[in-house]
Design a protein around this motif. Structure first.
Motif, PDB file in Angstrom:
ATOM      1  N   ASP A  67       0.834  -1.208   0.000  1.00 34.38           N
ATOM      2  CA  ASP A  67       0.000   0.000   0.000  1.00 34.38           C
ATOM      3  C   ASP A  67       0.868   1.257   0.000  1.00 34.38           C
ATOM      4  OD1 ASP A  67      -2.374  -1.433   0.005  1.00 34.38           O
ATOM      5  OD2 ASP A  67      -2.693  -1.248   2.163  1.00 34.38           O
ATOM      6  N   TYR A  68       1.882   1.263   0.829  1.00 33.14           N
ATOM      7  CA  TYR A  68       2.772   2.419   0.940  1.00 33.14           C
ATOM      8  C   TYR A  68       3.440   2.747  -0.397  1.00 33.14           C
ATOM      9  CZ  TYR A  68       6.723   5.294   2.409  1.00 33.14           C
ATOM     10  OH  TYR A  68       7.637   6.304   2.533  1.00 33.14           O
ATOM     11  N   PHE A  69       3.894   1.713  -1.103  1.00 33.68           N
ATOM     12  CA  PHE A  69       4.595   1.921  -2.374  1.00 33.68           C
ATOM     13  C   PHE A  69       3.647   1.963  -3.572  1.00 33.68           C
ATOM     14  CE2 PHE A  69       8.206   0.207   0.155  1.00 33.68           C
ATOM     15  CZ  PHE A  69       9.054   1.287   0.010  1.00 33.68           C
ATOM     16  N   GLY A  70       2.345   1.862  -3.322  1.00 40.26           N
ATOM     17  CA  GLY A  70       1.371   1.918  -4.416  1.00 40.26           C
ATOM     18  C   GLY A  70       1.380   0.674  -5.274  1.00 40.26           C
ATOM     19  N   LEU A  71       1.640  -0.467  -4.640  1.00 41.14           N
ATOM     20  CA  LEU A  71       1.698  -1.739  -5.367  1.00 41.14           C
ATOM     21  C   LEU A  71       0.460  -2.565  -5.083  1.00 41.14           C
ATOM     22  CD1 LEU A  71       5.396  -2.633  -4.497  1.00 41.14           C
ATOM     23  CD2 LEU A  71       4.538  -1.617  -6.616  1.00 41.14           C
ATOM     24  N   GLU A  72       0.137  -3.438  -6.011  1.00 41.25           N
ATOM     25  CA  GLU A  72      -0.976  -4.362  -5.860  1.00 41.25           C
ATOM     26  C   GLU A  72      -0.426  -5.784  -5.873  1.00 41.25           C
ATOM     27  OE1 GLU A  72      -5.255  -5.224  -8.026  1.00 41.25           O
ATOM     28  OE2 GLU A  72      -3.665  -4.271  -9.179  1.00 41.25           O
ATOM     29  N   ILE A  73      -0.833  -6.584  -4.912  1.00 40.49           N
ATOM     30  CA  ILE A  73      -0.417  -7.984  -4.859  1.00 40.49           C
ATOM     31  C   ILE A  73      -1.512  -8.798  -5.537  1.00 40.49           C
ATOM     32  CG2 ILE A  73       0.119  -9.932  -3.361  1.00 40.49           C
ATOM     33  CD1 ILE A  73       0.990  -7.828  -1.254  1.00 40.49           C
ATOM     34  N   VAL A  74      -1.124  -9.540  -6.565  1.00 38.24           N
ATOM     35  CA  VAL A  74      -2.084 -10.300  -7.353  1.00 38.24           C
ATOM     36  C   VAL A  74      -1.715 -11.771  -7.305  1.00 38.24           C
ATOM     37  CG1 VAL A  74      -3.058 -10.637  -9.662  1.00 38.24           C
ATOM     38  CG2 VAL A  74      -2.437  -8.341  -8.894  1.00 38.24           C
ATOM     39  N   LEU A  75      -2.689 -12.602  -6.972  1.00 37.37           N
ATOM     40  CA  LEU A  75      -2.496 -14.046  -7.013  1.00 37.37           C
ATOM     41  C   LEU A  75      -3.203 -14.572  -8.249  1.00 37.37           C
ATOM     42  CD1 LEU A  75      -3.238 -14.928  -3.304  1.00 37.37           C
ATOM     43  CD2 LEU A  75      -1.021 -14.672  -4.387  1.00 37.37           C
ATOM     44  N   ARG A  76      -2.504 -15.380  -9.007  1.00 39.91           N
ATOM     45  CA  ARG A  76      -3.111 -15.971 -10.197  1.00 39.91           C
ATOM     46  C   ARG A  76      -2.480 -17.330 -10.426  1.00 39.91           C
ATOM     47  NH1 ARG A  76      -0.045 -11.613 -12.836  1.00 39.91           N
ATOM     48  NH2 ARG A  76       1.881 -12.556 -13.531  1.00 39.91           N
ATOM     49  N   PRO A  77      -3.192 -18.205 -11.090  1.00 37.75           N
ATOM     50  CA  PRO A  77      -2.612 -19.529 -11.366  1.00 37.75           C
ATOM     51  C   PRO A  77      -1.400 -19.406 -12.272  1.00 37.75           C
ATOM     52  CG  PRO A  77      -4.968 -19.488 -11.845  1.00 37.75           C
ATOM     53  CD  PRO A  77      -4.544 -18.075 -11.582  1.00 37.75           C
ATOM     54  N   LYS A  78      -0.435 -20.277 -12.045  1.00 40.29           N
ATOM     55  CA  LYS A  78       0.701 -20.342 -12.944  1.00 40.29           C
ATOM     56  C   LYS A  78       0.218 -20.845 -14.290  1.00 40.29           C
ATOM     57  CE  LYS A  78       4.352 -21.310  -9.635  1.00 40.29           C
ATOM     58  NZ  LYS A  78       5.412 -22.258  -9.267  1.00 40.29           N
ATOM     59  N   ARG A  79       0.936 -20.501 -15.306  1.00 39.21           N
ATOM     60  CA  ARG A  79       0.575 -21.000 -16.641  1.00 39.21           C
ATOM     61  C   ARG A  79       0.627 -22.512 -16.633  1.00 39.21           C
ATOM     62  NH1 ARG A  79       4.064 -16.604 -19.935  1.00 39.21           N
ATOM     63  NH2 ARG A  79       2.657 -14.885 -19.563  1.00 39.21           N
ATOM     64  N   GLY A  80      -0.405 -23.111 -17.180  1.00 40.52           N
ATOM     65  CA  GLY A  80      -0.439 -24.572 -17.247  1.00 40.52           C
ATOM     66  C   GLY A  80      -0.858 -25.231 -15.958  1.00 40.52           C
ATOM     67  N   ARG A  81      -1.189 -24.430 -14.951  1.00 39.16           N
ATOM     68  CA  ARG A  81      -1.618 -24.955 -13.655  1.00 39.16           C
ATOM     69  C   ARG A  81      -2.869 -24.215 -13.211  1.00 39.16           C
ATOM     70  NH1 ARG A  81       2.726 -26.461  -9.407  1.00 39.16           N
ATOM     71  NH2 ARG A  81       3.684 -28.102 -10.568  1.00 39.16           N
ATOM     72  N   GLY A  82      -3.515 -24.780 -12.235  1.00 42.47           N
ATOM     73  CA  GLY A  82      -4.635 -24.098 -11.623  1.00 42.47           C
ATOM     74  C   GLY A  82      -5.970 -24.394 -12.236  1.00 42.47           C
ATOM     75  N   ALA A  83      -5.998 -24.755 -13.513  1.00 46.17           N
ATOM     76  CA  ALA A  83      -7.263 -25.092 -14.156  1.00 46.17           C
ATOM     77  C   ALA A  83      -7.655 -26.513 -13.769  1.00 46.17           C
ATOM     78  CB  ALA A  83      -7.158 -24.960 -15.667  1.00 46.17           C
ATOM     79  N   GLN A  84      -8.870 -26.657 -13.311  1.00 52.36           N
ATOM     80  CA  GLN A  84      -9.352 -27.984 -12.920  1.00 52.36           C
ATOM     81  C   GLN A  84      -9.713 -28.767 -14.176  1.00 52.36           C
ATOM     82  OE1 GLN A  84      -9.514 -29.266  -9.874  1.00 52.36           O
ATOM     83  NE2 GLN A  84      -8.760 -27.414  -8.896  1.00 52.36           N
ATOM     84  N   LYS A  85      -9.230 -29.987 -14.255  1.00 50.15           N
ATOM     85  CA  LYS A  85      -9.560 -30.846 -15.384  1.00 50.15           C
ATOM     86  C   LYS A  85     -10.782 -31.681 -15.014  1.00 50.15           C
ATOM     87  CE  LYS A  85      -5.005 -31.093 -17.310  1.00 50.15           C
ATOM     88  NZ  LYS A  85      -3.937 -31.892 -17.819  1.00 50.15           N
ATOM     89  N   GLY A  86     -11.599 -31.915 -15.983  1.00 50.45           N
ATOM     90  CA  GLY A  86     -12.783 -32.724 -15.733  1.00 50.45           C
ATOM     91  C   GLY A  86     -13.859 -31.906 -15.060  1.00 50.45           C
ATOM     92  N   GLY A  87     -14.819 -32.610 -14.469  1.00 44.35           N
ATOM     93  CA  GLY A  87     -15.723 -32.011 -13.669  1.00 44.35           C
ATOM     94  C   GLY A  87     -16.833 -31.251 -13.800  1.00 44.35           C
TER      95      GLY A  87
END
Length: 87
Positions: A67-87
């Protein structure tokens, strides 16, 4: 559970990179640790230990610095990961 800025926290997988980037931001900001401390409420000694690699920061403290430095912390899946298969 409340995290306290003066307590060490375990480094979660992938958090080491975030902490390295935050260290770099502090070092290249052109601002003294004293000033950052006064304006964020984070102990100067904690900042010093962190920048020198002798301590890690809590999530709460990283958020305050972002916040002090005006930055945003973003969480996102790594490329090729995080997507659920199936389902």
């Amino acid at each position: 559970m409340t995290l306290r800025a003066n307590k060490l926290c375990a480094i979660l997988p992938g958090m080491a990179g975030l902490l390295d980037k935050m260290r770099k931001v502090i070092e290249t900001s052109g601002q003294s640790r004293h000033r950052i401390s006064k304006e964020t409420g984070i102990a100067e000694s904690s900042l010093s230990r962190f920048v020198n690699g002798k301590a890690v920061l809590t999530v709460e403290t990283v958020e305050r610095l972002a916040d002090y430095f005006g930055l945003e912390i973003v969480l996102r899946p790594k490329r090729g990961r995080g997507a659920q298969k199936g389902g």
